[in-house]
Scaffold this motif. Structure first.
Motif, PDB file in Angstrom:
ATOM      1  N   ASP A  97       0.808  -1.036  -0.027  1.00  0.00           N
ATOM      2  CA  ASP A  97       0.052  -0.008  -0.136  1.00  0.00           C
ATOM      3  C   ASP A  97       0.920   1.236  -0.138  1.00  0.00           C
ATOM      4  O   ASP A  97       1.925   1.056   0.447  1.00  0.00           O
ATOM      5  CB  ASP A  97      -0.855  -0.156   1.302  1.00  0.00           C
ATOM      6  CG  ASP A  97      -2.014   1.197   1.433  1.00  0.00           C
ATOM      7  OD1 ASP A  97      -3.112   1.046   0.582  1.00  0.00           O
ATOM      8  OD2 ASP A  97      -1.672   2.374   1.546  1.00  0.00           O
ATOM      9  N   ASP A  99       0.676   3.861   1.676  1.00  0.00           N
ATOM     10  CA  ASP A  99       1.122   4.381   2.955  1.00  0.00           C
ATOM     11  C   ASP A  99       2.466   3.710   3.457  1.00  0.00           C
ATOM     12  O   ASP A  99       3.390   4.547   4.278  1.00  0.00           O
ATOM     13  CB  ASP A  99      -0.004   4.228   4.004  1.00  0.00           C
ATOM     14  CG  ASP A  99      -1.337   4.921   3.660  1.00  0.00           C
ATOM     15  OD1 ASP A  99      -0.949   5.922   2.811  1.00  0.00           O
ATOM     16  OD2 ASP A  99      -2.420   4.580   4.171  1.00  0.00           O
ATOM     17  N   GLN A 100       2.733   2.490   3.006  1.00  0.00           N
ATOM     18  CA  GLN A 100       4.146   2.016   3.695  1.00  0.00           C
ATOM     19  C   GLN A 100       5.273   2.466   2.819  1.00  0.00           C
ATOM     20  O   GLN A 100       6.140   2.677   3.226  1.00  0.00           O
ATOM     21  CB  GLN A 100       4.013   0.340   3.230  1.00  0.00           C
ATOM     22  CG  GLN A 100       2.885  -0.381   4.176  1.00  0.00           C
ATOM     23  CD  GLN A 100       2.575  -1.848   3.503  1.00  0.00           C
ATOM     24  OE1 GLN A 100       3.249  -2.323   2.706  1.00  0.00           O
ATOM     25  NE2 GLN A 100       1.299  -2.290   4.093  1.00  0.00           N
ATOM     26  N   GLU A 103       6.026   6.127   4.422  1.00  0.00           N
ATOM     27  CA  GLU A 103       6.323   6.118   5.856  1.00  0.00           C
ATOM     28  C   GLU A 103       7.902   6.180   5.706  1.00  0.00           C
ATOM     29  O   GLU A 103       8.663   6.379   6.672  1.00  0.00           O
ATOM     30  CB  GLU A 103       5.987   5.088   6.401  1.00  0.00           C
ATOM     31  CG  GLU A 103       6.330   4.853   7.929  1.00  0.00           C
ATOM     32  CD  GLU A 103       6.059   6.198   8.846  1.00  0.00           C
ATOM     33  OE1 GLU A 103       6.434   6.407   9.933  1.00  0.00           O
ATOM     34  OE2 GLU A 103       4.881   6.596   8.474  1.00  0.00           O
ATOM     35  N   VAL A 110       2.936   8.783   8.604  1.00  0.00           N
ATOM     36  CA  VAL A 110       1.820   8.612   8.304  1.00  0.00           C
ATOM     37  C   VAL A 110       0.895   8.101   9.663  1.00  0.00           C
ATOM     38  O   VAL A 110       0.934   7.203  10.056  1.00  0.00           O
ATOM     39  CB  VAL A 110       1.545   7.498   7.185  1.00  0.00           C
ATOM     40  CG1 VAL A 110      -0.005   7.036   6.984  1.00  0.00           C
ATOM     41  CG2 VAL A 110       2.594   7.710   6.029  1.00  0.00           C
ATOM     42  N   ARG A 112      -3.313   8.506  11.522  1.00  0.00           N
ATOM     43  CA  ARG A 112      -4.489   7.966  10.969  1.00  0.00           C
ATOM     44  C   ARG A 112      -5.622   9.013  11.654  1.00  0.00           C
ATOM     45  O   ARG A 112      -5.472   9.607  12.571  1.00  0.00           O
ATOM     46  CB  ARG A 112      -4.779   6.726  11.649  1.00  0.00           C
ATOM     47  CG  ARG A 112      -3.984   5.593  11.113  1.00  0.00           C
ATOM     48  CD  ARG A 112      -4.369   5.193   9.561  1.00  0.00           C
ATOM     49  NE  ARG A 112      -3.132   4.724   8.843  1.00  0.00           N
ATOM     50  CZ  ARG A 112      -3.132   4.202   7.656  1.00  0.00           C
ATOM     51  NH1 ARG A 112      -4.340   4.174   6.894  1.00  0.00           N
ATOM     52  NH2 ARG A 112      -2.023   3.753   7.134  1.00  0.00           N
ATOM     53  N   THR A 118      -8.626   6.856   7.629  1.00  0.00           N
ATOM     54  CA  THR A 118      -7.905   7.541   6.594  1.00  0.00           C
ATOM     55  C   THR A 118      -6.526   8.277   6.796  1.00  0.00           C
ATOM     56  O   THR A 118      -6.391   8.739   7.979  1.00  0.00           O
ATOM     57  CB  THR A 118      -8.814   8.774   5.900  1.00  0.00           C
ATOM     58  OG1 THR A 118     -10.038   8.333   5.556  1.00  0.00           O
ATOM     59  CG2 THR A 118      -8.203   9.499   4.827  1.00  0.00           C
ATOM     60  N   PRO A 119      -5.699   7.955   5.902  1.00  0.00           N
ATOM     61  CA  PRO A 119      -4.130   8.366   6.572  1.00  0.00           C
ATOM     62  C   PRO A 119      -3.940   9.811   6.317  1.00  0.00           C
ATOM     63  O   PRO A 119      -4.692  10.522   5.687  1.00  0.00           O
ATOM     64  CB  PRO A 119      -3.266   7.728   5.247  1.00  0.00           C
ATOM     65  CG  PRO A 119      -4.117   7.416   4.029  1.00  0.00           C
ATOM     66  CD  PRO A 119      -5.598   7.253   4.824  1.00  0.00           C
ATOM     67  N   LYS A 120      -2.981  10.368   7.341  1.00  0.00           N
ATOM     68  CA  LYS A 120      -2.673  11.791   7.457  1.00  0.00           C
ATOM     69  C   LYS A 120      -1.298  11.708   7.277  1.00  0.00           C
ATOM     70  O   LYS A 120      -0.596  11.038   7.865  1.00  0.00           O
ATOM     71  CB  LYS A 120      -3.252  12.491   8.967  1.00  0.00           C
ATOM     72  CG  LYS A 120      -4.603  12.388   9.140  1.00  0.00           C
ATOM     73  CD  LYS A 120      -4.916  13.196  10.439  1.00  0.00           C
ATOM     74  CE  LYS A 120      -3.961  12.755  11.665  1.00  0.00           C
ATOM     75  NZ  LYS A 120      -4.469  13.764  12.933  1.00  0.00           N
ATOM     76  N   TYR A 121      -0.971  12.540   6.013  1.00  0.00           N
ATOM     77  CA  TYR A 121       0.397  12.632   5.553  1.00  0.00           C
ATOM     78  C   TYR A 121       1.042  13.840   6.260  1.00  0.00           C
ATOM     79  O   TYR A 121       0.865  14.923   5.853  1.00  0.00           O
ATOM     80  CB  TYR A 121       0.501  12.780   4.200  1.00  0.00           C
ATOM     81  CG  TYR A 121      -0.068  11.436   3.439  1.00  0.00           C
ATOM     82  CD1 TYR A 121       0.334  10.277   3.911  1.00  0.00           C
ATOM     83  CD2 TYR A 121      -1.040  11.621   2.371  1.00  0.00           C
ATOM     84  CE1 TYR A 121      -0.437   9.052   3.161  1.00  0.00           C
ATOM     85  CE2 TYR A 121      -1.803  10.704   2.009  1.00  0.00           C
ATOM     86  CZ  TYR A 121      -1.356   9.129   2.252  1.00  0.00           C
ATOM     87  OH  TYR A 121      -1.875   8.082   1.884  1.00  0.00           O
ATOM     88  N   TRP A 155     -10.807   7.182   1.879  1.00  0.00           N
ATOM     89  CA  TRP A 155      -9.671   7.018   0.857  1.00  0.00           C
ATOM     90  C   TRP A 155      -9.645   5.558   0.908  1.00  0.00           C
ATOM     91  O   TRP A 155      -9.486   5.065  -0.541  1.00  0.00           O
ATOM     92  CB  TRP A 155      -8.630   7.520   1.589  1.00  0.00           C
ATOM     93  CG  TRP A 155      -7.303   7.231   0.840  1.00  0.00           C
ATOM     94  CD1 TRP A 155      -6.302   6.644   1.424  1.00  0.00           C
ATOM     95  CD2 TRP A 155      -6.791   7.960  -0.116  1.00  0.00           C
ATOM     96  NE1 TRP A 155      -5.038   6.444   0.770  1.00  0.00           N
ATOM     97  CE2 TRP A 155      -5.500   7.260  -0.560  1.00  0.00           C
ATOM     98  CE3 TRP A 155      -7.650   8.771  -1.178  1.00  0.00           C
ATOM     99  CZ2 TRP A 155      -4.750   7.780  -1.670  1.00  0.00           C
ATOM    100  CZ3 TRP A 155      -6.621   9.064  -2.288  1.00  0.00           C
ATOM    101  CH2 TRP A 155      -5.442   8.360  -2.646  1.00  0.00           C
ATOM    102  N   GLY A 157      -7.188   3.460   1.189  1.00  0.00           N
ATOM    103  CA  GLY A 157      -5.818   3.075   0.861  1.00  0.00           C
ATOM    104  C   GLY A 157      -5.676   2.951  -0.726  1.00  0.00           C
ATOM    105  O   GLY A 157      -6.618   3.210  -1.416  1.00  0.00           O
TER     106      GLY A 157
END
Length: 735
Positions: A97, A99-100, A103, A110, A112, A118-121, A155, A157
């Motif tokens: 994914d 997000d991995q 990071e 990343v 949550r 939903t991810p927060k960048y 989102w 993912g």
């Protein structure tokens, strides 16, 4: 054997400011004109007059980016602090994914959100509830939802088989990319014919009942059409790590009820489909992408009250067509691009904000609040919307002035938030103690097209103008300057300049001094929401602004060692926050924040079979109104990865990620910070297990470390739990 890039994310050149042969047109069409400049690897003008061109025999050894200026430039010479992550990197780290992948970028963490996890960048400590300060592009087109200013709250993912490369700018980008290129820019470049070698089909299975499959193919027709196609599907039950208490536990304690579903697991299941089609002929290019997200579960619950029932869906479509007009005049090229983005938030199963049996003070009682009103079916809210966005962009490059590379662009944006719908079984009463939810006399009621809907239907238009000059001042000096003007129909205009001075200090050292201003456009919710019990809009809002200063240095010490270091300082004005009042929490420009820190990157290639990558990031972000740390982001991060080809067609990777403790926000009554954690991942890959069949084994968090990320407002006192150890297997057949 995996084709391993020779250079790290800071790039490599043999010597500074050499006059080189023109770069080939890697992707011969399309500037990322969604905001007025080129995508991460799509420079339609070919970079042929770049002041930093690279000999053709060195091209395979150098990572280049056009995300910083629109001109393809070696990373160490780019007018920004940038990172490039290739498909080979993604394979090596065993990511499933995006997000991995993100990071691993220094200075980017990343987190949550309570909205479906939903991810927060979070770049350099710049964070907020919905994370609108990070701009994400797909092939240069923003995927920003006008409703909330982020990527949308459903989102679900993003898988990685459609991705060719990811380019990241840490720092401001509004002088090129306009709105929301505030804390950082993430550009996802999807695969085309050049990135796909023949046809491949694959399967993946693993923990949490995860099942996935993909097919990709690339070919050229007899009419010289280059066609790339990728289709990817995944279904997973998701991790269900337990939380002991939720916000309903507090309500139960206060009101003597027993409705909470805690202790219980978070709910993170999702089904997803991704498709990308890329068609190119000469200087004409057409792309279309689809992302379908279904049965998206609510994570810790939309209100931080566990909800095993609620499920959302989202449909997202990106499409663009572009054409490059070469040599319109001597030294003058023009590229036009039209793009369209469609996005939805849909309720598949009723979203239960608070579970059955919850009770709130009954304001209709005598005296008001003397008894409780019980919601026998729970408190239900079902918000939905659709939006469309269209953009037309025109950009040109003029190379007729010696030692200058002049880029000029303009564009128009139209966005429409429509079919905002909601069904709910509660009314909101605003009291001095805060908003109280009361049972709706009619039960679950469709309030669409009424003043009670969570968001009004709105449209927004804007246009922009920008100019940028890349000037080779001397053999070893370059000055990049630029400014962009944006005008919005709903909050006014803004001007954002930039400057970058780049000095090839020695044959092996490059030094950069950078300045940039950026802005974040208020979302529709922040401007116009009128019936949200948590947050009300304010049509008088100004955009958030940030001024960032950076000093960066990189050195290729020798063939084996390369490092880079950069220091930064930023100041944020007009930060938007929600201020309690008698009518609810109203959006206001009240925040001022400052931040400082640095990032260090290192790569060591002792042999052709072994590669070691490491980075460290430090940040300290302060809320100037309280003189306290902003919190909800790690002050320290360390990442490391080894890639080892230990025998023919065998590769292994070991990666370690340490995330330092995360302080609480000033408004959070919890005094104990979120604990630091270390995760270790292992990937083992064998090519040609049998003829044309590759196999990969991936173990995530192999030591089953307890990992939590900060909860939004403390409704989950023990924070958001992340997955423990997980195992995945993958096979791919190359036709």
């Amino acid at each position: 054997m995996i084709k391993k890039p020779v250079t790290p994310s800071v790039g490599r050149t043999p010597s500074p400011f050499v006059s080189f042969s023109p770069l080939p047109r890697l992707l011969a069409c399309s500037i990322a004109l969604a905001s007025g400049v080129a995508t991460a690897n799509d420079d339609p003008f070919g970079g042929s007059d770049s002041l930093w061109d690279i000999p053709l025999d060195e091209l395979g050894q150098v990572r280049v980016t056009s995300l910083a200026t629109g001109t393809e430039t070696p990373l160490d010479k780019a007018a920004a602090v940038a990172t490039v992550i290739t498909e080979d990197d993604i394979i090596a780290m065993g990511a499933t994914d995006i997000d991995q992948v993100l990071e691993t970028v220094p200075g980017l963490h990343v987190n949550r959100s309570n909205q479906t996890y939903t991810p927060k960048y979070t770049f350099r400590g710049i964070t907020s509830l919905l994370n609108p300060q990070a701009l994400m592009l797909v092939n240069g087109i923003p995927v920003t939802s006008a409703a909330f200013g982020n990527r949308g709250n459903v989102w679900g993912g993003m898988q990685i088989k459609t991705i060719s490369r990811i380019e990241v700018i840490r720092g401001p980008g509004s002088a090129l990319y306009g709105a929301d290129a505030f804390a950082g820019v993430i550009n996802i470049v999807t695969k085309d014919r050049n990135n796909i070698n023949g046809t491949q089909a694959g399967l993946r299975a693993g923990s949490f009942n995860t099942q996935a499959g993909w097919v990709q193919t690339g070919f050229t027709t007899d009419r010289n059409l280059d066609i790339g196609f990728v289709l990817e599907y995944q279904t997973t039950d998701g991790q269900h790590e337990q939380v002991d208490q939720d916000i309903q536990s507090n309500l139960d304690s206060a009101f003597g009820t027993n409705a909470s579903l805690a202790p219980g697991g978070v709910n993170t299941g999702v089904k997803s489909t991704d498709m990308r089609l890329d068609i190119k002929k000469d200087d004409l290019r057409f792309r279309v992408g689809y992302q379908g997200r279904f049965n998206v579960e609510t994570g810790p619950g939309v209100s931080e009250s566990l909800d095993p029932v609620g499920q959302f869906a989202s449909n997202r479509i990106n499409t663009d067509i572009s054409y490059l007009f070469k040599d319109v005049a001597p030294g003058f090229d023009v590229e036009s691009r039209a793009s369209y983005f469609y996005n939805t938030q849909e309720v598949e199963k009723g979203s239960v904000l608070f579970p059955a049996g919850t009770a709130w003070p009954d304001l209709s009682a005598s005296p008001p609040g003397s008894t409780l009103a019980t919601f026998n079916n729970g408190i239900i809210g079902e918000p939905e919307y659709k939006e469309e966005q269209a953009r037309f962009d025109l950009s040109s490059v003029y190379r007729g002035i010696d030692n200058h590379h002049l880029r000029i662009g303009t564009g128009f944006f139209w966005g429409d938030l429509y079919e905002t719908k909601e069904s709910k079984n509660f009314d909101v009463a605003f009291t001095p103690a805060g908003p109280l939810l009361q049972p709706k006399a009619s039960g679950l009621t469709d309030v669409s097209d009424t003043s009670e809907v969570f968001l009004p239907e709105k449209d927004r238009t804007s246009y922009y103008l920008f100019i940028q000059d890349e000037w080779q001042v001397a053999d070893n000096w370059q000055l990049v300057t630029g400014v962009r003007y944006d005008d919005y129909s709903d909050f006014g205009d803004t001007v954002n300049p930039r400057a970058a001075l780049i000095w090839a200090t020695t044959d092996s050292i490059t030094t950069k001094l950078l300045y940039g201003r950026a802005f974040r456009a208020p979302s529709i919710a922040e401007l116009f929401a009128t019936a949200n019990p948590v947050a009300l809009g304010n049509s008088d809002l100004e955009p958030e602004t940030i001024d960032t200063y950076e000093l960066a240095l990189s050195q290729q010490v020798n063939r084996e060692w390369l490092y880079s270091v950069n220091l930064f300082y930023y100041s944020i004005d007009d930060y938007i926050d929600f201020v309690p009042s008698t009518g609810g929490n109203i959006a206001q420009n009240i925040g001022e924040r400052t931040g400082k820190g640095g990032e260090f990157e290192l790569q060591y290639d002792p042999t052709s079979e072994l590669r070691i990558i490491a980075n460290y990031a430090y940040q300290r972000a302060t809320d100037d109104n309280t003189d306290k740390l902003v919190g909800e982001a790690p002050n320290n991060q360390v990442y490391g990865r080894t890639e080892w080809s230990f025998m023919p067609q065998w590769q292994s990777s070991l990666q370690i990620n340490w995330v330092g403790e995360q302080k609480r926000a000033a408004s959070d009554t919890r005094n104990t910070p979120v604990d630091d954690y270390i995760t270790v991942d292992v990937t083992l890959r064998k090519q040609n297990v049998v003829d044309k069949l590759d196999a990969t084994l991936m173990v995530k968090n192999i030591f089953d470390e307890s990992v939590v990320e900060p909860s939004a407002v403390g409704g989950i006192p023990s924070d958001y739990p992340m997955a423990g150890i997980s195992l995945y297997g993958e096979i791919a057949y190359n036709f």
